[in-house]
Write a protein that holds these residues in place. Structure first.
Motif, PDB file in Angstrom:
ATOM      1  N   ASP A  83       0.848  -1.203  -0.030  1.00  0.00           N
ATOM      2  CA  ASP A  83      -0.145   0.126   0.007  1.00  0.00           C
ATOM      3  C   ASP A  83       0.841   1.178  -0.018  1.00  0.00           C
ATOM      4  OD1 ASP A  83      -1.380  -2.408   0.760  1.00  0.00           O
ATOM      5  OD2 ASP A  83      -2.935  -1.018   1.971  1.00  0.00           O
ATOM      6  N   LEU A  84       1.624   1.292   1.005  1.00  0.00           N
ATOM      7  CA  LEU A  84       2.649   2.613   1.113  1.00  0.00           C
ATOM      8  C   LEU A  84       3.525   2.854  -0.001  1.00  0.00           C
ATOM      9  CD1 LEU A  84       3.013   2.400   4.997  1.00  0.00           C
ATOM     10  CD2 LEU A  84       1.164   3.400   3.562  1.00  0.00           C
ATOM     11  N   VAL A  85       3.900   1.923  -0.803  1.00  0.00           N
ATOM     12  CA  VAL A  85       4.973   1.797  -1.888  1.00  0.00           C
ATOM     13  C   VAL A  85       4.343   2.809  -2.830  1.00  0.00           C
ATOM     14  CG1 VAL A  85       6.280   0.484  -3.544  1.00  0.00           C
ATOM     15  CG2 VAL A  85       5.889  -0.077  -1.291  1.00  0.00           C
ATOM     16  N   GLN A  86       2.970   3.069  -2.871  1.00  0.00           N
ATOM     17  CA  GLN A  86       2.435   3.920  -3.778  1.00  0.00           C
ATOM     18  C   GLN A  86       2.751   5.476  -3.703  1.00  0.00           C
ATOM     19  OE1 GLN A  86      -2.159   2.872  -4.588  1.00  0.00           O
ATOM     20  NE2 GLN A  86      -1.725   2.715  -2.511  1.00  0.00           N
ATOM     21  N   PHE A  87       3.361   5.877  -2.558  1.00  0.00           N
ATOM     22  CA  PHE A  87       3.887   7.177  -2.355  1.00  0.00           C
ATOM     23  C   PHE A  87       5.158   7.108  -3.278  1.00  0.00           C
ATOM     24  CE2 PHE A  87       1.921   7.278   2.013  1.00  0.00           C
ATOM     25  CZ  PHE A  87       1.152   8.648   1.763  1.00  0.00           C
ATOM     26  N   TYR A  88       6.018   6.192  -3.182  1.00  0.00           N
ATOM     27  CA  TYR A  88       7.245   6.157  -3.934  1.00  0.00           C
ATOM     28  C   TYR A  88       6.958   6.216  -5.600  1.00  0.00           C
ATOM     29  CZ  TYR A  88      11.474   4.140  -5.811  1.00  0.00           C
ATOM     30  OH  TYR A  88      12.775   3.878  -6.728  1.00  0.00           O
ATOM     31  N   TYR A  89       5.815   5.756  -6.039  1.00  0.00           N
ATOM     32  CA  TYR A  89       5.344   5.808  -7.286  1.00  0.00           C
ATOM     33  C   TYR A  89       4.887   7.237  -7.536  1.00  0.00           C
ATOM     34  CZ  TYR A  89       6.140   0.937  -8.623  1.00  0.00           C
ATOM     35  OH  TYR A  89       6.509  -0.301  -8.655  1.00  0.00           O
ATOM     36  N   ALA A  90       4.163   7.761  -6.563  1.00  0.00           N
ATOM     37  CA  ALA A  90       3.323   8.843  -6.699  1.00  0.00           C
ATOM     38  C   ALA A  90       4.420  10.070  -6.780  1.00  0.00           C
ATOM     39  CB  ALA A  90       2.546   9.103  -5.441  1.00  0.00           C
ATOM     40  N   PHE A  91       5.551   9.897  -6.285  1.00  0.00           N
ATOM     41  CA  PHE A  91       6.659  10.981  -6.567  1.00  0.00           C
ATOM     42  C   PHE A  91       7.611  10.652  -7.617  1.00  0.00           C
ATOM     43  CE2 PHE A  91       5.438  12.045  -2.110  1.00  0.00           C
ATOM     44  CZ  PHE A  91       5.255  13.269  -2.049  1.00  0.00           C
ATOM     45  N   GLY A  92       7.080   9.616  -8.546  1.00  0.00           N
ATOM     46  CA  GLY A  92       8.128   9.456  -9.812  1.00  0.00           C
ATOM     47  C   GLY A  92       8.973   8.601  -9.532  1.00  0.00           C
ATOM     48  N   LEU A 149      -7.907   7.540  -7.201  1.00  0.00           N
ATOM     49  CA  LEU A 149      -6.843   7.045  -7.287  1.00  0.00           C
ATOM     50  C   LEU A 149      -5.833   7.485  -6.083  1.00  0.00           C
ATOM     51  CD1 LEU A 149      -6.174   7.503 -11.239  1.00  0.00           C
ATOM     52  CD2 LEU A 149      -6.312   5.504 -10.000  1.00  0.00           C
ATOM     53  N   PHE A 150      -4.824   7.073  -6.009  1.00  0.00           N
ATOM     54  CA  PHE A 150      -3.703   7.329  -5.043  1.00  0.00           C
ATOM     55  C   PHE A 150      -3.268   8.965  -5.450  1.00  0.00           C
ATOM     56  CE2 PHE A 150       0.169   7.678  -3.099  1.00  0.00           C
ATOM     57  CZ  PHE A 150      -0.165   7.207  -1.659  1.00  0.00           C
ATOM     58  N   SER A 180       1.921  12.410 -11.440  1.00  0.00           N
ATOM     59  CA  SER A 180       0.376  11.562 -11.831  1.00  0.00           C
ATOM     60  C   SER A 180      -0.089  10.877 -10.623  1.00  0.00           C
ATOM     61  CB  SER A 180       0.572  10.777 -13.114  1.00  0.00           C
ATOM     62  OG  SER A 180       1.064  11.546 -14.227  1.00  0.00           O
ATOM     63  N   PRO A 181      -1.208  10.890 -10.712  1.00  0.00           N
ATOM     64  CA  PRO A 181      -1.844  10.017  -9.645  1.00  0.00           C
ATOM     65  C   PRO A 181      -1.795   8.432 -10.038  1.00  0.00           C
ATOM     66  CG  PRO A 181      -3.735  10.590 -11.262  1.00  0.00           C
ATOM     67  CD  PRO A 181      -2.453  11.426 -11.318  1.00  0.00           C
ATOM     68  N   VAL A 182      -1.616   7.695  -9.231  1.00  0.00           N
ATOM     69  CA  VAL A 182      -1.088   6.233  -9.345  1.00  0.00           C
ATOM     70  C   VAL A 182      -2.263   5.149  -8.499  1.00  0.00           C
ATOM     71  CG1 VAL A 182       1.135   6.894  -9.791  1.00  0.00           C
ATOM     72  CG2 VAL A 182       0.332   5.972  -7.451  1.00  0.00           C
ATOM     73  N   VAL A 230      16.300   7.781  -4.867  1.00  0.00           N
ATOM     74  CA  VAL A 230      16.426   8.298  -3.479  1.00  0.00           C
ATOM     75  C   VAL A 230      15.351   9.654  -3.492  1.00  0.00           C
ATOM     76  CG1 VAL A 230      18.069   9.529  -1.974  1.00  0.00           C
ATOM     77  CG2 VAL A 230      19.059   7.596  -3.521  1.00  0.00           C
ATOM     78  N   ASP A 231      15.189  10.539  -4.491  1.00  0.00           N
ATOM     79  CA  ASP A 231      14.326  11.625  -4.185  1.00  0.00           C
ATOM     80  C   ASP A 231      12.910  10.934  -3.903  1.00  0.00           C
ATOM     81  OD1 ASP A 231      13.946  10.560  -6.925  1.00  0.00           O
ATOM     82  OD2 ASP A 231      13.692  12.517  -7.458  1.00  0.00           O
ATOM     83  N   ALA A 232      12.427  10.130  -4.657  1.00  0.00           N
ATOM     84  CA  ALA A 232      11.066   9.526  -4.422  1.00  0.00           C
ATOM     85  C   ALA A 232      10.823   8.871  -3.052  1.00  0.00           C
ATOM     86  CB  ALA A 232      10.868   8.690  -5.337  1.00  0.00           C
ATOM     87  N   LEU A 233      12.015   8.404  -2.623  1.00  0.00           N
ATOM     88  CA  LEU A 233      11.885   7.501  -1.125  1.00  0.00           C
ATOM     89  C   LEU A 233      11.858   8.892   0.003  1.00  0.00           C
ATOM     90  CD1 LEU A 233      12.167   5.365   0.924  1.00  0.00           C
ATOM     91  CD2 LEU A 233      14.592   5.191   0.495  1.00  0.00           C
ATOM     92  N   TYR A 234      12.797   9.519  -0.339  1.00  0.00           N
ATOM     93  CA  TYR A 234      12.700  10.863   0.609  1.00  0.00           C
ATOM     94  C   TYR A 234      11.502  11.463   0.951  1.00  0.00           C
ATOM     95  CZ  TYR A 234      13.973  15.320   2.683  1.00  0.00           C
ATOM     96  OH  TYR A 234      14.046  16.545   3.459  1.00  0.00           O
ATOM     97  N   LYS A 235      10.668  11.790  -0.473  1.00  0.00           N
ATOM     98  CA  LYS A 235       9.650  12.178  -0.349  1.00  0.00           C
ATOM     99  C   LYS A 235       8.446  11.654   0.269  1.00  0.00           C
ATOM    100  CE  LYS A 235      10.945  15.384  -4.306  1.00  0.00           C
ATOM    101  NZ  LYS A 235      10.710  15.729  -5.696  1.00  0.00           N
ATOM    102  N   TRP A 236       8.383  10.355   0.032  1.00  0.00           N
ATOM    103  CA  TRP A 236       7.515   9.491   0.506  1.00  0.00           C
ATOM    104  C   TRP A 236       7.645   9.668   2.169  1.00  0.00           C
ATOM    105  CZ3 TRP A 236       8.320   3.533   0.259  1.00  0.00           C
ATOM    106  CH2 TRP A 236       7.777   2.897   1.199  1.00  0.00           C
ATOM    107  N   LEU A 237       9.107   9.540   2.636  1.00  0.00           N
ATOM    108  CA  LEU A 237       8.947   9.455   4.200  1.00  0.00           C
ATOM    109  C   LEU A 237       8.882  10.645   4.733  1.00  0.00           C
ATOM    110  CD1 LEU A 237      12.524   7.302   4.296  1.00  0.00           C
ATOM    111  CD2 LEU A 237      10.236   6.548   4.952  1.00  0.00           C
ATOM    112  N   SER A 238       8.907  11.828   4.018  1.00  0.00           N
ATOM    113  CA  SER A 238       8.641  13.202   4.566  1.00  0.00           C
ATOM    114  C   SER A 238       7.174  13.415   4.640  1.00  0.00           C
ATOM    115  CB  SER A 238       9.399  14.206   3.306  1.00  0.00           C
ATOM    116  OG  SER A 238      10.418  14.250   3.295  1.00  0.00           O
ATOM    117  N   VAL A 239       6.380  12.687   3.812  1.00  0.00           N
ATOM    118  CA  VAL A 239       5.095  12.824   3.944  1.00  0.00           C
ATOM    119  C   VAL A 239       4.563  12.243   5.501  1.00  0.00           C
ATOM    120  CG1 VAL A 239       2.544  12.300   2.985  1.00  0.00           C
ATOM    121  CG2 VAL A 239       4.388  13.116   1.419  1.00  0.00           C
ATOM    122  N   GLU A 240       5.015  10.901   5.641  1.00  0.00           N
ATOM    123  CA  GLU A 240       4.566  10.137   6.677  1.00  0.00           C
ATOM    124  C   GLU A 240       5.033  10.780   7.947  1.00  0.00           C
ATOM    125  OE1 GLU A 240       2.898   7.184   6.849  1.00  0.00           O
ATOM    126  OE2 GLU A 240       3.548   5.958   5.140  1.00  0.00           O
TER     127      GLU A 240
END
Length: 581
Positions: free
Chosen positions: A281-290, A389-390, A398-400, A305-315
């Motif tokens: 479920d939460l890996v969608q954040f990674y895709y949502a940030f490209g 969508l997420f 884009s939404p995913v 790395v940037d997509a991972l960092y942005k995901w963790l920043s939201v959480e």
């Protein structure tokens, strides 16, 4: 007169020649023991059904029975295999099955139970003694439990014969040699029983060009939007959903609305999501940030790395602002997560389409009038929830959504409990494959889709879901087409609660999400990487690490393992000057 005499002489001579030829031919025929001219060597192709039946029973007296080959016809194949096994003294074949998932996904076990009943019916009709017995069946609430148990017990040959788990385990099991390569079986059935399977799902169970499983279902993961909370804020939930789908609203907007809901007392929480793991479920954040996991080298797994960092920043921001519980990964599904959602104590939920019917069959809702827990009705679910969508992570993205097909996998030791296993294992393996094929019969897959709110794996099942006579049978609990009594009762208990026009419409409407879906790759390194993701999410939710520290933690874990460091290509770096919210 002379001409007539000459003609008569010729006729007599010709007759004598014919007689001589017949006599000579007869002499060689009997003297040679009736041998026929040698035929061309037979091609190593599958014999005709009649020939297979003769071979399976041993053909001529004293000739050992031969293992039949699959023809692509279930009746022909199970009969031929049964005759072969009976010729070897086997009249009972036992298998064990282990499935898992949400409470309504009982098809992952009972589909195999019913498949055995359907194959046994064929055997009975053909007057054969062989019977297939599902000796042990287990269903786990934890989705990965069957796979984890399988991984641990295979070396001791104590594993289940058939498991229903996420497709992502295929690479691990295939590399270890723990599951059957089904490619030869699939080749035999690709133009018959498997012809209407969706190609994308068959691709999902293909690893390095070989098929290692058959799909069991697929799904999408929407963002659920609580209508009562949005109404409290003066917003239209469906309008928010439309803006998310159009990419106009991103996680910045969801964060803003969630904070408004909590600050204004419209809900207790802003965003609720799953417990236990980050995948899927939460890996969608990674895709949502490209983020992507694939790249130029098909042998490598890529980590942006940037997509991972942005995901963790939201959480991190959600937890620091009191919008998501700090111990979210430790919450209980029954006691906390679902009751919070169905009671509209959150503005948003990151969930799955299967929640839609799960909320109608499990007593997650505390009725304020009676003070007792009960399921929601289909009408109540419709009144409480919009969905989208997420959301895209940020403007320009884009939404995913994310799909994690479940699949039936067959142990490389399938049938090991049966007589003369080493000699007869190929026959046992073929029966296991036929069990999986029959478990995915269109009616069984359609029932699973409806009662568990998953998307079907084949066109014929999708067509049945629009068949009003079929739907009426499910709604009335009249499942007389299911042969096994235990399976029939289990499916009927769910179908009378879920075979509702509202639910059918929901499945039809969410199908569009598959156009936006992502399926994480079948790569052995994804499993440990997903574990690092979970640890990092837990750290930032609890405030034990900042997003930058948690991102660095994941990178350090990768680099500390030589095999992972070689397998995972780390791309980019932590962005400077980027903020959330």
């Amino acid at each position: 007169m002379a001409g007539a005499t000459q003609n008569r002489t010729l006729l007599i001579a010709g007759a004598v020649v014919v007689v001589l030829i017949i006599l000579i031919a007869g002499y060689f025929l009997f003297a040679g023991g009736g041998e026929q001219p040698a035929e061309a060597p037979a091609q190593e192709e599958q014999p005709a059904a009649g020939q297979q039946q003769e071979q399976a029973t041993g053909g001529q007296e004293g000739v050992a029975p031969q293992l039949p080959q699959l023809t692509g016809d279930v009746r022909t194949d199970i009969v031929n295999i049964a005759r072969y096994l009976e010729a070897n003294g086997v009249t009972e074949v036992k298998f064990r099955v282990h499935g898992a998932g949400d409470p309504n996904s009982i098809h992952r076990v009972y589909g195999i139970v019913e498949a055995a009943a359907r194959l046994n019916k064929i055997l009975e009709e053909e007057g054969l003694q062989l019977r297939i017995v599902i000796e042990d069946k287990k269903f786990s609430a934890k989705a990965d439990e069957p796979a984890e148990v399988f991984l641990q017990s295979f070396p001791q040959r104590q594993e289940a014969d058939i498991i229903a788990v996420s497709y992502r385990w295929i690479s691990t099991f295939a590399e270890e040699g723990y599951i059957l390569d089904l490619t030869p079986y699939v080749e035999a059935y690709k133009n018959t029983e498997l012809a209407d399977y969706y190609e994308s799902l068959m691709n999902a169970v293909t690893y390095k060009g070989r098929v290692y499983a058959l799909p069991q279902d697929t799904e999408a993961r929407p963002l659920y939007i609580l209508k009562p909370v949005m109404a409290c804020l003066g917003y239209d939930a469906w309008e928010i959903a439309q803006k998310v789908d159009a990419g106009e609203y991103t996680w910045y907007d969801i964060f803003r609305i969630a904070k408004e809901a909590v600050d204004q007392g419209c809900s207790e929480w802003g965003v609720i999501h799953r417990k236990g793991t980050a995948h899927p479920d939460l890996v969608q954040f990674y895709y949502a940030f490209g983020g992507e996991f694939t790249g130029e080298d098909p042998e490598k797994l890529y980590l942006y790395v940037d997509a991972l960092y942005k995901w963790l920043s939201v959480e991190y921001a959600l937890a620091r602002n009191g919008l998501t519980p700090e111990n979210m990964l430790e919450w209980d599904w029954y006691k906390q997560i679902h009751p919070t959602i169905v009671s509209a104590k959150t503005a948003f939920d990151i969930g799955g389409i299967w929640y839609w019917t799960e909320w109608q069959t499990k007593d997650y809702y505390l009725d304020p009038q009676t003070g007792e827990r009960r399921p929601l009705t289909a009408e109540e679910v419709y009144e409480k929830f919009a969905y989208s969508l997420f959301p895209a992570g940020e403007p320009g993205k884009s939404p995913v959504t994310l799909s994690q097909p479940f699949a039936f996998m067959i142990s490389a030791n399938a049938g090991k409990l049966n007589p003369d296993y080493e000699k007869l294992k190929d026959a046992y393996h073929m029966i296991a494959f036929l069990l999986v094929v029959k478990a995915n019969d269109p009616d069984l897959n359609a029932i699973h889709s409806i009662v568990s709110s998953h998307l079907p794996i084949r066109e014929k099942s999708a067509q049945l879901m629009n068949d009003q006579e079929f739907i009426q049978k499910l709604a009335s609990g009249n499942l007389d087409f299911i042969l096994d009594p235990e399976a029939r009762d289990a499916f009927a208990e769910l179908s009378v609660k879920t075979a509702n026009p509202i639910n059918i419409e929901f499945l039809s409407k969410v199908s569009y999400m598959l156009n936006y879906t992502n399926v994480p790759p079948l790569h052995w390194a994804y499993q440990p990487l997903a574990e690092f993701f979970k640890e990092a999410v837990d750290f930032v939710l609890k405030g034990q690490m900042t997003p930058e520290e948690a991102t660095q933690y994941v990178l350090d874990q990768i680099r500390a393992d030589p095999e992972l460091a070689q397998a995972i290509e780390i791309v980019g770096e932590i962005p400077q000057g980027w903020t959330f919210p």
